[in-house]
Write an enzyme that holds these catalytic residues in place. Structure first.
Site, PDB file in Angstrom:
ATOM      1  CB  SER A  21     146.890 192.520 112.870  1.00  0.00           C
ATOM      2  OG  SER A  21     145.668 192.330 112.239  1.00  0.00           O
ATOM      3  CE  LYS A  70     141.727 193.347 103.378  1.00  0.00           C
ATOM      4  NZ  LYS A  70     140.842 192.282 103.663  1.00  0.00           N
ATOM      5  CD  GLU A  82     144.854 179.891  90.973  1.00  0.00           C
ATOM      6  OE1 GLU A  82     144.178 179.416  89.981  1.00  0.00           O
ATOM      7  OE2 GLU A  82     145.289 178.991  91.473  1.00  0.00           O
ATOM      8  CG  ASN A  91     145.064 189.367 103.782  1.00  0.00           C
ATOM      9  OD1 ASN A  91     145.938 188.746 102.786  1.00  0.00           O
ATOM     10  ND2 ASN A  91     144.373 188.834 104.511  1.00  0.00           N
ATOM     11  N   GLY A 133     134.333 192.958  97.356  1.00  0.00           N
ATOM     12  CA  GLY A 133     135.650 192.606  97.580  1.00  0.00           C
ATOM     13  C   GLY A 133     135.785 191.384  98.604  1.00  0.00           C
ATOM     14  CB  ALA A 134     133.830 190.877 101.854  1.00  0.00           C
ATOM     15  CG  MET A 217     132.841 187.036 105.802  1.00  0.00           C
ATOM     16  SD  MET A 217     133.458 187.512 104.367  1.00  0.00           S
ATOM     17  CE  MET A 217     133.109 186.285 103.276  1.00  0.00           C
TER      18      MET A 217
END
Length: 275
Positions: A21, A70, A82, A91, A133-134, A217
């Site tokens: 990141s 998260k 939302e 995140n 969660g993903a 992913m």
């Protein structure tokens, strides 16, 4: 003339050493002439709330949040978008007017990467593998692209059913991996963690053809086990999650700075560094 201090940003996680990141956001900032300082911060499992408070106290403007914080980020936010509320996870945190604002940019990052790879989502039949969660984090942005249907397949069917009920959309349905025989899809998205352990989601080979787009992913130096398997069985278009990683970062950057950064060159640069 005094040099202005750059705005401070963080990514909080545990582990965090592997995070790309800071590299991504510093490239965004350089290309868009924004003055930021973005660092990664290892946080003790019990200390997330204190770490965020401390960073706000130091004048921090915003933060990304990665595993395993998260859900905790969702709890400490004063206001949620939302997409964060429905994802059940945050995140992206923004700090302004004495409040903590929580967002979730993962799903939008996925959608933007699919679109950038010329994947047609409108009226498509999508198979989402996994109900954790993903998967939950990407459902709202996927539904916003007006697909024909999204089937959520999971080892434990009840978990997939609960996820579908949570979104209450008639285009959503749930099933077990064993129920996928005889079904056909345009896009298959692997949101399980199977690739991280070098294994495959237990789906039938009959799902794979040259017309189906397969997306994982997860990303790495080489094709993930799922994408390699899909390609060996006839899939022509296989895409890993590197573009999603850069895409979700780009949406966070836009939330904070009001500028949508260019992502293609950043993806290419990261891809080259993986090799």
């Amino acid at each position: 003339m005094t040099q202005q201090t750059p705005d401070q940003y963080r990514v909080f996680g545990n582990p965090i050493e592997h995070s790309r990141s800071p590299d991504i956001h510093h490239i965004f900032a350089e290309k868009s002439q924004q003055s930021i300082d973005y660092q990664k911060q290892l946080v003790d499992i019990e200390d997330f709330s204190n770490a965020v408070s401390g960073f706000i106290h130091q004048g921090g403007k915003g933060a990304n949040v990665t595993v395993p914080f998260k859900e905790q980020a969702l709890i400490i936010a004063d206001e949620l978008t939302e997409r964060a509320s429905l994802a059940g996870a945050v995140n992206t945190l923004s700090f302004r007017e004495g409040k903590i604002f929580g967002d979730n940019t993962d799903g939008e990052g996925l959608v933007q990467d699919l679109i950038a790879n010329n994947v047609i989502l409108k009226q498509s039949r999508i198979l989402l593998l996994g109900a954790g969660g993903a998967a939950r984090g990407v459902l709202l942005p996927l539904l916003a692209q007006t697909p024909h249907s999204i089937v959520v397949a999971n080892r434990t069917v009840s978990k997939a059913e609960i996820l579908c009920q949570h979104f209450a959309d008639k285009r959503l349905s749930a099933c077990g991996f064993q129920d996928l025989e005889q079904q056909q899809f345009d896009v298959i998205i692997n949101a399980t963690s199977a690739s991280l352990s070098g294994s495959l989601p237990p789906i039938p080979i009959s799902l794979i053809s040259q017309n189906v787009v397969c997306y994982d992913m997860v990303y790495g130096k080489d094709l993930t086990p799922f994408l390699r398997w899909a390609k060996e069985n006839g899939a022509i278009k296989v895409i890993d999650g590197l573009g999603m990683l850069v895409g979700q970062a780009a949406v966070s950057f836009e939330v904070w700075r009001g500028i949508a950064p260019e992502v293609r060159s950043v993806i290419d640069s990261l891809r080259a560094s993986l090799k």
